[in-house]
Design an enzyme around this catalytic site. Structure first.
Site, PDB file in Angstrom:
ATOM      1  N   GLU A   9      16.994 -23.853  28.179  1.00 30.49           N
ATOM      2  CA  GLU A   9      15.470 -23.844  28.838  1.00 30.49           C
ATOM      3  C   GLU A   9      15.336 -22.737  29.708  1.00 30.49           C
ATOM      4  OE1 GLU A   9      14.706 -27.732  30.499  1.00 30.49           O
ATOM      5  OE2 GLU A   9      15.221 -28.753  28.896  1.00 30.49           O
ATOM      6  N   GLU A  33      20.701 -31.794  31.167  1.00 31.45           N
ATOM      7  CA  GLU A  33      20.656 -31.390  32.631  1.00 31.45           C
ATOM      8  C   GLU A  33      21.142 -32.881  33.535  1.00 31.45           C
ATOM      9  OE1 GLU A  33      16.819 -30.534  33.887  1.00 31.45           O
ATOM     10  OE2 GLU A  33      16.706 -28.409  32.932  1.00 31.45           O
ATOM     11  N   GLU A  44     -10.204  14.711  44.713  1.00 29.36           N
ATOM     12  CA  GLU A  44     -10.362  13.217  44.282  1.00 29.36           C
ATOM     13  C   GLU A  44     -12.003  12.795  45.033  1.00 29.36           C
ATOM     14  OE1 GLU A  44      -7.130  11.160  45.952  1.00 29.36           O
ATOM     15  OE2 GLU A  44      -5.815  12.183  44.405  1.00 29.36           O
ATOM     16  N   GLU A  93      -1.694  16.770  41.192  1.00 31.92           N
ATOM     17  CA  GLU A  93      -1.178  15.760  41.915  1.00 31.92           C
ATOM     18  C   GLU A  93      -0.120  14.845  41.306  1.00 31.92           C
ATOM     19  OE1 GLU A  93      -2.848  13.806  45.405  1.00 31.92           O
ATOM     20  OE2 GLU A  93      -3.762  15.599  46.256  1.00 31.92           O
TER      21      GLU A  93
END
Length: 1926
Positions: free
Chosen positions: A1271, A1063, A1536, A1747
């Site tokens: 990296e 780098e 539900e 559903e």
């Protein structure tokens, strides 16, 4: 005496040579041998000056094992000095060719026998080799029909392998023994004929193929059998036709009346005359006064040589004696008297035979301590196995997982019998952490892993014909993973953990358990034996017999030492024998494995050696402990005589029997004898033994045995009261075992040795254990090297800490520490782990490590490439990347891709020197700029930390190599510390210690098959060089080149991948621009450019140095690692933003890449911007330096590959910054930001899509260059081991890299994760963690512990990417005939007409008209206006071709006040008209009675919290049944109920919005909902079913839950709780037993009590209610949308909510595609899994999915590819559930028919297959593409296989236009084009047709390819297809 024998041999030679034509052996043969175990023992451990008995008969033959005893050369030389010419060597067919044939020889055995033969030849002794003496190979191939051929094959092998060393061959030495070994059904005569044929074939082969070797061949015959053999033509070959000389086995009684001439008269009948050799001479009753050796031999010669029969030589063992007064002096001689060898005097001498124990004890009794404890520097034999062990109940946990039944140890734990009330329920959690355990083994470099199989995990009840699939799968995964890591599995069938069900029947005291065990073993052999080749039947049965049934200290806790203990042992022995014989008969021929037993024993030393009774007691102790089991198996099939006599004596002394030792029948003895292929031995400590002080009649182990146990206070104590450190005891025990039991015939596997440390000790620095292993293993080495004991393995106990029975978790035996306080049970290596690895690597104890040979170039590095000189463009040609990707939808962008990387892909991890090494000033290292910086106050490091110690890698090399091996990485990228090698930065100061460290690291990597990738400079410049100006000093280029040159020269023979700079962009900016990094130069406008200029030139110089001086010899590659963030234009359609994004790429990546990879010069974008801004700043020249043409040419192409570091992305737009002060950042003229939706990390937000785009940009900008990602990783502030965010990061980033490789053709060659472990993260110090391994910086040892991300990364490496799991592969097929296809809606969501025609208010009317309850303040007063649009809705349904329609009825539309006081006929009439319209359209109604919309009038009196509502609901249901039941045949009571209770009365998100009683109200509501459902069901069942014939049930909703960490049992349990609290809350009472599930009841009760309540907050059903509720269903209605990742979360006890009771938190996987709803991620796999859960949990009820669907947000989205993907994936998973899993799925319903009011999100979330245009007053229903897709599935009843040709169902009928108002033509983005919806629709159809054709073609092609080759290799780089990932 020598003169005497010289005269004798001279005379004998004159007899033997007359007429001899055997020229090569013209001397008289005097033969000794063979080697026996007793002979070796007597030579090695002389007792006084006694002579050894050399008669070979009756002795155990020496089985060749390496190394050869060290004293053999001296012994052989002494024989040769005594006129011995030949030595007998007996080969072992079974040892050389274990399988019987030459296809798979034992290389170690071949080498061993060659060494033995070479030792004889070196001593000038001629080997006389016998091919077969005894013990045929254990192979079914040795049948009578092929025996002769196999023997001939074996003989050929031996002639070839040893013929150059052997002159005399004998095929058989004992025909009678060989006859007995052959299959018994044949007669003796036929078996003898077989042997004759085998001999004849061997004889002919030798003379046809190996005559050039000049040897002779014969067979040993009994002298008395000559006449018999000559009579039969079939056997005469043995005596005259197929022999080169006659070899005789001769016994002679000196006192016999029969003379020698009579005895040998038949020799004269053989024609032609043959030469005779006396192979074995046995003398009996020959007193010294009768004959001298000479006269005896002369009489033999006279008898044999009569009529010209020639004598070649004799066996002289009868006259040979050796004496040895010390190990260093062996003397052999031929006696001039027979006195020493007469049977009479020998018997007198041995009238009191010395036992094996006494002999072994006397060997060592007088050994000086210094000699005893002397450390042997030597190695173990080649092929020696090193390993570690565990036991199932010690480590597995998962005590009830996968249907496992309880074992006796589970019961023991539940009775709280273990210390600390510990249980083995979770233990070390190995059931879920098998992959982590194998990683630990790799780290150790273990070669064998001894583990046990849990009987009750395979057969929960101990018996049965149906093993647990989950249990079998667990062991399959473990075994396969071991083999994949090249680790040999050693499987133990029984390690003390009897199924409790069998114990309830009497356990090992019940004879039937033997049958059960044999059945269980037989199954294991069948299931695993194709991969497991080492089996242990029982592990330490003495412990179970003694402690389990004797003292009761172990499970099952029975205290009966006199009876039960012996009964148990008796049955264990019988079970073992039967199991061995079963394997031998049924599995050995195919599997070729070995079956043994592991026995434990202490060594016993007499307390008072001078007391014979103590000596006898010590021997008795061993027979009671070891011989109890070893003697029946390895000696004679019965208990030791000592043991039987002792028990008999004790019983006779007492008024009643003290002990009952069962007896074996003769048949059982035969079954037991020899029933083991090896003896496994466990040993931990030694004992001092004395005779019991008094004869007690109270039964106990010691009193029955008549001994008393003691320890020497000087012996070091361990944390265990029964283990003292006595290393020398193991050597003595091994010698005893070898002589008493194995006798050289059966190998010994040392299968258990170790010691514990206590909880209070240093849990990681186990120095005492290090010493223990060092000393004990060295004693084992002595036993092998100095005592010739055949030990084949050393297996340490234990791999890791575990549940240690009565001691619980207080005794830690593990090489790895397990933190039992953490739910993830992390494992951390102790020092002892590194010691064992060191011993394994050296195969013993060497002062120096063995120099490893250079490995092949395993990384398959690319060849050197040159850069192209393409001109720059602004923006660059790489702008096509933005054009290609920037307009992708989020769904397209993020959709996960499955595939693998190239076969030679390089997986690795990275680190850097300063960040991990520490030792900042150790061993002569010079300071670096980072040392100087971190030692300067106020430096800006967050936690004021330094890298002085860091991870201490300089001193922890073993730890680093351990974790690297565990990870399975192929490469390790690390950097060299310049100042560690050159302390002053120049080659005038080379630090040898630093060089040695890197040499050891590199060698260690290569020895571990890990490829080193070395960075020369990772920011840590020597401070001495900084003091002269650092990189601003031009001389640094030369100095860096000098440093690099030295590294190439020193390490380059092994390092093939070099990186010059890491780098450099960041280094030049942070160190010289912003000044935040050392050397802290703050010069942002000039210095970064100057430094980069120098760095580029320095890099080029080093590259050329390598290229010109080293490349040809070292063949490596060299580059530099560049860093970049992806730049995404804020507005991709705005050219200035695209140019800004490109400019950012050029200013960061191109700054270095453009000169090196392209033109030798900077990018034009940089030159232009910096030059212009410099001019505007009134500077004479640009601040960006320029290269000369010569420099450009020198720089261009100075990299062989492209190395990239990348972590994040930025959104970029153009900006005009201030001109002054000058700055590199401002020169770029752009602004950066991050999208707040991107996941946060400790430093930058994660934007994985940038990885793919960045790789594509590099490809476009720099060509098809090989790329290595050197990296990539993520920093987190939380140090926890459960780093799920890091897993998500790697998963998404690597997947984008995979897309770039597979889809875009990027030449990606490798990926390196940053970082191997937590380290010093520069200015963040130790506050940010990047490591796959956690490092404890508070601990001086800096222990490394794997995070869960480490396991994930290993999985990626193992799979070489992310292949599609087989269970996720798309399947073709159709659902069963009659399958129901439906779509659904709900009244409140679509009807509107909220006050029309007398409808009453519902709770949602009230809720939506309350502020801040609904998103965007939406209301459903009109919604889709379905109340007025029945015909439009029916048309929409017809578009879908569905057979059914599920809708709900508004309670308040029928009964405005909720009661039957008034029925609203207008409302009822709406539903009648709707149902009639449906039936007219041939669509069957599925009616939901209640879908969240309770009448407000009922809520005003308490709603579902008021128990009267049960009756109200029943009355409402009665109205529906009466008025609609004749037309409706499918009823759903409640939709539900979980949502009603949890969100309506818990969180308050749903109406009625109650949230202030979250710990009680939801449970009360749920209680009433269940009872209301039951009442409605009974009403229908009792009153209406008979007449109406319908079905009725309830719809349950549930997510599926996966454990966040599948290897964490707590997370697994949390996932189960999640589903039980959601789906099981209502399903369990109705579908199982009328009551709540135990998980809920236990959780809520315990938390209620902990909060101080007297009872559970969960209401209870009465027994009558349970009966009424249970079974109230006709089908299982099920709604499902998504999956979550669940993990355990402990809420405060004072917190009373459903969530807190559940104790679960949940997250979602970042790689799962999202939707318009925050809670809904697309996870099709979860659909199949939860359908299977319903099947298993509720006995496979008929299921209707009522559903399932997905939402989006935003515009109309007519081309809804996302929804198509969802439906296709989910419905396909349903198909798999039906076809493959046999789930009784009857129907599927998609949610929803059309966009509607989605509760608290209003109209924002759109689930509809039809778009509803709310801006149009007519509210038209416009079909989306998903509607057409779903219709095709309905018409096809699934997914027809395209390979079978076009299916009629795919021929779509003409579309029916829905009734709607005109809509404007909208534009649709389709494949990057803006099209009208009609054109897009047409294009989609075309694309769909092409896709079908493509799928058909692909299927056909796949079939053809699969047929032609099952092993087709993966696509090469050139074959990759650039197709879309969707």
């Amino acid at each position: 005496m020598e003169l005497f024998w010289s005269i004798v041999f001279t005379v004998l030679l004159s007899f033997s040579c007359r007429g001899s034509d055997w020229e090569s052996d013209s001397n008289f043969i005097s033969a000794a041998g063979p080697l026996t175990t007793d002979l070796l023992l007597s030579l090695q451990y002389p007792q006084g000056n006694q002579t050894s008995d050399f008669a070979a008969g009756g002795k155990d033959l020496y089985v060749c094992s390496q190394p050869l005893p060290a004293f053999l050369p001296e012994y052989f030389s002494s024989l040769r000095a005594s006129e011995i010419t030949h030595y007998k060597v007996f080969l072992s067919w079974a040892q050389l060719l274990p399988a019987g044939h030459s296809g798979d020889p034992d290389g170690n055995a071949v080498r061993c026998y060659r060494q033995l033969l070479e030792a004889l030849r070196a001593a000038q002794l001629q080997p006389m080799v016998v091919l077969h003496h005894q013990h045929l190979p254990a192979s079914s191939a040795l049948r009578s029909a092929v025996f002769a051929d196999l023997f001939a094959e074996y003989a050929t092998f031996a002639f070839h392998a040893f013929g150059d060393l052997v002159g005399v061959w004998l095929t058989f030495s004992d025909l009678e023994a060989a006859i007995r070994e052959l299959p018994q059904p044949e007669s003796r005569a036929s078996r003898l004929q077989l042997l004759t044929e085998a001999h004849r074939k061997a004889y002919e082969i030798y003379h046809q193929k190996y005559a050039a070797q000049g040897g002779k061949v014969s067979v040993v015959l009994q002298a008395e059998e000559i006449s018999e053999l000559l009579l039969e033509s079939s056997t005469s070959a043995l005596a005259k036709d197929s022999i080169d000389f006659l070899s005789l086995d001769l016994s002679y009684e000196c006192q016999s009346e029969m003379s020698l001439p009579e005895k040998l008269s038949k020799l004269q009948t053989i024609e032609p005359k043959v030469k005779v050799f006396i192979f074995t001479l046995r003398l009996q009753d020959c007193p010294s006064s009768r004959k001298s050796p000479a006269s005896l031999l002369f009489s033999f010669i006279e008898a044999i040589n009569k009529d010209q029969v020639l004598t070649l030589g004799f066996d002289v063992n009868a006259f040979l004696n050796c004496s040895s007064t010390s190990k260093k002096s062996i003397s052999c001689f031929l006696t001039d008297s027979l006195a020493l060898q007469t049977d009479h005097e020998r018997a007198a001498r041995n009238s009191a035979p010395v036992s094996t124990y006494q002999r072994v004890w006397e060997m060592f009794a007088h050994q000086p301590r210094a000699e005893r404890d002397a450390f042997l520097q030597d190695t173990f034999p080649q092929g020696f196995l090193w390993g570690v062990s565990t036991g199932a109940f010690n480590v597995e946990g998962g005590w009830a997982e996968g249907g496992r039944g309880p074992s006796v140890w589970d019961q023991f734990g539940h009775l709280k019998a273990a210390q600390g009330q510990a249980t083995p329920e979770v233990a070390s959690d190995s059931y879920y952490k098998w992959a982590s355990d194998v990683a630990l083994l790799r780290g150790l470099r273990a070669q064998v892993y001894k583990f046990s199989i849990s009987w009750s995990r395979i057969f929960p009840m101990g018996r049965g014909s149906s093993p647990s699939p989950q249990g079998v799968a667990y062991y399959n995964k473990l075994i396969d993973s071991l083999l994949d890591s090249h680790i040999e599995p050693m499987a133990t069938l029984f390690h003390w953990d009897l199924p409790q069900a069998l114990q309830d029947e009497g356990g090992w005291q019940n004879e039937s358990v033997v049958d059960a065990f044999v059945d269980y073993a037989a199954f294991c052999f069948s299931a695993f034996g194709n991969r497991v080749k080492l089996w242990v039947t029982f592990h330490e049965p003495w412990v179970m017999s003694y402690a389990g049934y004797g003292t009761g200290q172990h499970a099952p806790g029975i205290s009966d030492p006199g009876i039960a203990s012996f009964q148990v042992a008796h049955l264990v022995l019988k079970a073992h024998a039967r199991t061995w014989h079963h394997y031998n008969s049924h599995h050995r021929p195919q599997q070729q494995g070995r079956v043994g037993i592991v026995l434990n024993s202490d060594w016993a030393e007499p307390l008072s050696p001078e007391r014979p009774e103590d000596l006898a007691a010590s021997e008795r102790f061993l027979h009671f402990m070891l011989g109890w089991f070893a003697h029946p198996i390895f000696v004679d099939g019965d208990y030791p005589a000592t043991m039987k006599a002792q028990i008999q004596q004790r019983n006779e002394q007492c008024p009643s029997p003290v002990a009952q030792l069962p007896e074996f029948t003769d048949t059982e003895k035969q079954l037991l004898k020899g029933s083991a292929d090896f003896l496994g031995l466990s040993h931990y400590t030694s004992r001092l033994i004395s005779k019991a002080p008094e004869d007690s009649c109270i039964p106990s182990y010691d009193t029955i045995g008549g001994f008393s146990q003691h320890t020497d206070p000087a012996w070091p104590q361990t944390s265990s009261p029964w283990i003292r450190v006595v290393p020398w005891g193991i050597r003595r025990l091994l010698q005893f075992v070898s002589l008493e039991y194995t006798k050289g015939k059966v190998p010994i596997y040392l299968a258990g040795n170790g010691m514990p440390i206590g909880e209070s000790e240093n849990l990681l620095s186990d120095s005492l254990r290090v010493d223990y292993f060092n000393q004990y293993i060295n004693e084992v080495l002595k036993a092998i090297k100095e005592d010739s004991v055949d030990v084949r393995s050393y297996i340490a106990r234990s791999l890791m800490d575990g549940f240690e029975g009565p001691a619980g978790y207080s005794q830690r035996f593990g090489l790895y520490h397990v933190n039992f306080n953490e739910s993830s049970k992390p494992r951390t290596p102790r020092k002892s782990a590194f010691l064992l690895t060191s011993i394994i690597e050296k195969n013993g104890f060497l002062t120096k490590a063995v120099k490893q040979p250079l490995p092949p170039n395993s990384a398959h590095l690319p060849s050197k490439t040159r850069a192209s000189a393409l001109p720059s463009e602004v923006p660059s040609k790489a702008k096509v990347v933005w054009e290609k990707f920037s307009n992708q939808t989020k769904f397209e962008r993020d959709l996960f891709y499955h595939g693998t990387f190239r076969d030679d892909f390089l997986w690795g991890v990275s680190s850097s020197a300063y960040q991990i090494e520490g030792a900042w000033d150790a061993d002569g290292k010079g300071p670096s700029i980072w040392d100087n910086f971190t030692h300067t106050p106020g430096n800006g490091v967050t936690d004021n930390s330094t890298g002085d110690i860091a991870c201490d890698s300089y001193n922890q090399l073993d730890a680093d190599l351990n974790v690297l091996r565990a990870l399975k990485v192929k490469a390790y990228r690390f950097s060299l510390s310049w100042s560690r090698i050159f302390p002053t930065g120049t080659n005038s100061s080379i630090n040898s210690h630093g060089v040695d460290y890197y040499n050891r690291l590199i060698d260690g990597l290569l020895a571990s098959d890990i490829f080193p990738m070395v960075t020369l400079f990772h920011w840590d410049l020597p401070q001495a060089l900084q003091d002269i100006g650092g990189w601003e000093n031009p001389s640094l280029i030369d100095l860096f080149d000098s440093y690099a040159d030295y590294c190439f020269q020193t390490f380059g023979d092994r390092v093939k991948f070099w990186i010059t700079f890491n780098e450099p962009t960041y280094y030049s900016w942070w160190s010289y621009g912003s000044g935040t990094f050392p050397p802290n130069v703050n010069d942002p406008g000039w210095a970064p450019y100057r430094i980069s200029h120098a760095l580029i030139k320095a890099h080029a110089r080093v590259y050329h140095t390598y290229d010109e001086k080293y490349r040809q010899s070292q063949n490596g590659v060299i580059s530099l690692s560049l860093v970049a963030q992806w730049a995404e234009p804020k507005s991709p359609d705005v050219l200035r933003d695209v140019e800004a994004a490109d400019r950012k790429m050029q200013f960061t990546l191109g700054w270095y890449a453009h000169p090196i990879f392209k033109t030798g010069d900077y990018p034009d974008a940089m030159k232009w911007k910096v030059g212009n801004r410099s001019e505007l700043q009134h500077l004479a020249t640009s601040r960006l330096p320029s290269f000369t043409e010569e420099e450009k040419s020198y720089i261009r192409g100075t990299a062989d590959v492209f190395c990239l570091n990348t972590y994040s992305s930025k959104i970029v737009q153009h900006k005009t910054p201030a001109l002054n002060p000058p700055s590199y950042e401002d020169d770029q003229e752009l602004a950066e930001e991050e999208d707040t939706s991107w996941p946060t990390t400790a430093m930058n937000r994660a934007a994985s899509f940038g990885m793919r785009r960045l790789l594509n940009w590099i490809k476009e900008e720099y060509g098809d260059i090989p790329i290595y990602i050197t990296e990539n990783g993520v920093g987190l502030t939380n140090p926890r081991l459960e780093d799920i965010d890091r897993i998500f990061y790697y998963k998404t980033y690597i997947n984008e890299a995979l897309k770039a490789y597979r889809l875009d053709g990027v030449n990606l060659r490798g990926y390196f994760a940053w970082s191997l472990m937590d380290n010093f993260e520069w200015l963040q110090g130790y506050t940010i963690k990047f490591g796959l391994y956690h490092v404890d910086f508070e601990n001086v040892n800096r222990p490394r512990t794997a995070r869960i991300s480490a396991s994930y990364y290993t999985e990626l490496i193992t799979n070489n990417g992310m292949p599609l799991p087989s269970e996720d592969e798309f399947v073709y097929g159709q659902f069963p005939e009659g399958f129901v296809w439906s779509t659904s809606t709900a009244a409140f969501q679509i009807e509107g007409a909220w006050r029309a025609d007398g409808k009453g208010l519902g709770i949602w009317d009230t809720f939506t008209h309350t502020r801040l309850k609904i998103e965007n303040d939406d209301i459903a007063d009109v919604a889709c206006d379905s109340y007025h649009k029945i015909s439009e809705d029916v048309v929409a349904l017809q578009n879908l071709a569905v057979t059914h329609y599920r809708f709900s009825i508004s309670w308040s539309r029928i009964l405005p006040d909720g009661t039957t006081n008034y029925i609203n006929e207008a409302g009822l009439n709406y539903y009648v008209r709707l149902i009639d319209a449906l039936l007219a359209a041939n669509i069957k109604p599925q009616v939901t009675m209640y879908h969240f919309d309770l009448p407000q009038a009922l809520q005003d009196v308490g709603g579902w919290e008021n128990e009267t509502i049960v009756q109200r609901f029943k009355e409402y249901a009665d109205v529906l049944f009466q008025r609609l039941g004749d037309k409706v045949k499918f009823w759903i009571t409640l939709n539900e109920p979980f949502v009603v209770a949890y969100h309506g009365y818990g969180t308050g998100l749903y109406a009625p919005g109650i949230y202030f009683r979250p710990g009680t109200a939801p449970y009360i509501v749920g209680h009433n909902l269940i009872k209301a459902h039951a009442e409605a069901w009974h009403l229908y069942n009792d009153v209406y079913r008979a007449s109406q014939g319908g079905v009725i049930s309830i719809t349950i909703s549930s997510d599926w839950a996966e454990p966040r960490d599948p290897s964490n049992q707590e997370d697994v349990e949390a996932a189960k709780r999640y589903v039980q609290f959601m789906g099981g809350w209502f399903a369990h009472p109705i579908f199982k037993n009328g009551d709540y599930n135990e998980v809920m009841k236990t959780q809520i009760r315990e938390r209620s009590l902990a909060a101080g309540l007297n009872e559970s907050r969960l209401p209870e059903f009465t027994e009558s209610e349970k009966r009424r509720i249970n079974g109230t269903y006709d089908f299982f209605g099920f709604n499902h949308y998504t999956t979550v990742l669940a993990y355990n979360f402990n809420y405060p006890s004072i917190m009373s909510t459903v969530d807190a009771d559940r104790g679960v938190a949940s997250i979602v996987d970042r790689s799962w595609p999202g939707s318009g709803s925050y809670w809904l991620k697309m996870t099709p796999f979860g659909f199949r899994r939860i359908l299977n859960w319903i099947k298993e949990e509720y006995n496979n009820p008929p299921i209707y999915v009522t559903e399932n669907g997905v939402s989006h947000r935003g515009d109309s989205y007519l081309n809804d590819t996302t929804r198509i993907y969802y439906l296709r994936s989910y419905i396909n998973e349903a198909l798999k559930a039906v076809q493959q899993d046999k789930v009784d799925l009857r129907g599927y319903t998609v949610w929803t028919l059309m966009d509607n009011f989605e509760w608290y999100t209003g109209f924002s979330d759109k689930f509809g297959l039809h778009f509803v245009n709310y801006s149009d007053p007519s509210l038209p229903r416009i079909p989306r593409e998903s509607a057409k897709f779903y219709a095709s599935i309905v018409r096809c009843n699934g997914f027809p296989d395209p390979a079978e040709g076009p299916h009629p169902c795919l021929l779509q009928p003409e579309d029916t236009d829905p009734t709607m108002s005109p809509v404007s033509q909208e534009e649709v983005q389709f494949l990057g084009l803006s099209l009208g919806s009609t054109e897009a629709e047409t294009a989609l159809y075309v694309l769909f047709s092409l896709m079908l054709l493509g799928v058909c073609g692909l299927a056909f092609l796949s079939y053809a390819l699969c047929k032609s080759s099952k092993q087709r290799k993966k696509l090469s780089q050139q074959e990759l297809s650039p197709v879309s990932s969707f």
